[in-house]
Design a protein around this motif. Structure first.
Motif, PDB file in Angstrom:
ATOM      1  N   LEU A  34       3.005   4.569  -5.155  1.00 50.44           N
ATOM      2  CA  LEU A  34       2.397   5.861  -5.422  1.00 50.44           C
ATOM      3  C   LEU A  34       2.108   5.914  -6.913  1.00 50.44           C
ATOM      4  O   LEU A  34       2.636   5.113  -7.688  1.00 50.44           O
ATOM      5  CB  LEU A  34       3.288   7.014  -4.961  1.00 50.44           C
ATOM      6  CG  LEU A  34       4.699   7.137  -5.529  1.00 50.44           C
ATOM      7  CD1 LEU A  34       4.705   7.949  -6.811  1.00 50.44           C
ATOM      8  CD2 LEU A  34       5.578   7.829  -4.505  1.00 50.44           C
ATOM      9  N   TYR A  82       8.147   1.855  -4.635  1.00 49.69           N
ATOM     10  CA  TYR A  82       9.320   2.532  -4.099  1.00 49.69           C
ATOM     11  C   TYR A  82       9.577   2.099  -2.657  1.00 49.69           C
ATOM     12  O   TYR A  82       8.702   1.541  -2.008  1.00 49.69           O
ATOM     13  CB  TYR A  82       9.156   4.064  -4.175  1.00 49.69           C
ATOM     14  CG  TYR A  82       8.213   4.628  -3.143  1.00 49.69           C
ATOM     15  CD1 TYR A  82       8.698   5.151  -1.947  1.00 49.69           C
ATOM     16  CD2 TYR A  82       6.837   4.641  -3.351  1.00 49.69           C
ATOM     17  CE1 TYR A  82       7.839   5.672  -0.986  1.00 49.69           C
ATOM     18  CE2 TYR A  82       5.975   5.158  -2.407  1.00 49.69           C
ATOM     19  CZ  TYR A  82       6.474   5.669  -1.224  1.00 49.69           C
ATOM     20  OH  TYR A  82       5.621   6.171  -0.277  1.00 49.69           O
ATOM     21  N   THR A  96      11.830   3.650   1.001  1.00 42.42           N
ATOM     22  CA  THR A  96      12.640   4.668   1.649  1.00 42.42           C
ATOM     23  C   THR A  96      13.275   4.022   2.871  1.00 42.42           C
ATOM     24  O   THR A  96      12.700   3.115   3.479  1.00 42.42           O
ATOM     25  CB  THR A  96      11.812   5.897   2.078  1.00 42.42           C
ATOM     26  OG1 THR A  96      10.773   5.473   2.950  1.00 42.42           O
ATOM     27  CG2 THR A  96      11.220   6.608   0.877  1.00 42.42           C
ATOM     28  N   THR A 137      15.957   6.815  -1.115  1.00 46.19           N
ATOM     29  CA  THR A 137      14.722   6.583  -1.852  1.00 46.19           C
ATOM     30  C   THR A 137      15.106   5.846  -3.126  1.00 46.19           C
ATOM     31  O   THR A 137      15.989   6.283  -3.858  1.00 46.19           O
ATOM     32  CB  THR A 137      14.003   7.894  -2.215  1.00 46.19           C
ATOM     33  OG1 THR A 137      13.686   8.599  -1.020  1.00 46.19           O
ATOM     34  CG2 THR A 137      12.717   7.617  -2.996  1.00 46.19           C
ATOM     35  N   GLU A 146       6.171  14.058  -5.183  1.00 46.65           N
ATOM     36  CA  GLU A 146       5.179  13.326  -4.380  1.00 46.65           C
ATOM     37  C   GLU A 146       5.711  12.969  -3.003  1.00 46.65           C
ATOM     38  O   GLU A 146       4.961  12.926  -2.033  1.00 46.65           O
ATOM     39  CB  GLU A 146       4.736  12.051  -5.106  1.00 46.65           C
ATOM     40  CG  GLU A 146       3.852  12.280  -6.297  1.00 46.65           C
ATOM     41  CD  GLU A 146       2.457  12.741  -5.907  1.00 46.65           C
ATOM     42  OE1 GLU A 146       1.906  12.263  -4.900  1.00 46.65           O
ATOM     43  OE2 GLU A 146       1.922  13.603  -6.636  1.00 46.65           O
ATOM     44  N   LEU A 147       7.021  12.708  -2.907  1.00 48.13           N
ATOM     45  CA  LEU A 147       7.625  12.293  -1.642  1.00 48.13           C
ATOM     46  C   LEU A 147       8.226  13.473  -0.874  1.00 48.13           C
ATOM     47  O   LEU A 147       8.847  13.275   0.175  1.00 48.13           O
ATOM     48  CB  LEU A 147       8.682  11.216  -1.888  1.00 48.13           C
ATOM     49  CG  LEU A 147       8.145   9.906  -2.476  1.00 48.13           C
ATOM     50  CD1 LEU A 147       9.290   8.942  -2.746  1.00 48.13           C
ATOM     51  CD2 LEU A 147       7.105   9.280  -1.551  1.00 48.13           C
TER      52      LEU A 147
END
Length: 154
Positions: A61, A70, A72, A106, A138-139
């Protein structure tokens, strides 16, 4: 209170929240980093967890004009993993395997580390905080517990 390997444990209140800081001593695990490209002889490279969660599952991102890598994993309460200087999210390797059983993990690479781009200018601590809040926004992460491997000298 002492921790293994010459580290320490410290509890303090910050912003109305009780924070426990645990230092396990010298960080001997290193993952690829643009910030510190060469590894020393006494460092080991972490391995990916058995389920394959790791760099191959990474997504990207852009926050504040910087492309951030990133991952998750898991379900449950949000847990944000922040790596130390000169490492990357890969530092958490097999730890994610256990933590994802109880948390929605995350982890991301700070700019100039792992698979994230270099920042456009030298960053301050406030810039790293801003980036972390930007990644969370953003997440869609409103609040999270944080497990960090580095204090940035604080």
């Amino acid at each position: 209170m002492a921790a293994p390997s010459g580290g320490f444990t410290n509890r303090r209140e910050i912003g109305g929240h009780l924070i426990t800081v645990i230092s396990l001593g010298e960080d001997r695990v290193r993952a690829p980093s643009l910030a510190i490209p060469e590894a020393t002889a006494n460092q080991v490279t972490p391995t990916a967890p058995p389920d394959g969660t790791g760099p191959d599952d990474a997504q990207y991102l852009t926050v504040g004009g910087v492309r951030i890598r990133y991952i998750t994993a898991g379900q449950g309460k949000p847990l944000l993993l922040l790596h130390g200087w000169g490492t990357s999210l890969d530092t958490f390797g097999v730890m994610i395997e256990d933590l994802k059983r109880q948390f929605r993990i995350t982890a991301f690479d700070f700019p100039g580390h792992g698979g994230s781009d270099m920042p456009p200018v030298t960053w301050t601590v406030d810039a790293f905080v801003g980036l972390t809040l930007g990644v969370m926004s953003e997440l869609g992460i409103e609040r999270a517990s944080v497990l960090a491997t580095h204090s940035a000298g604080a």
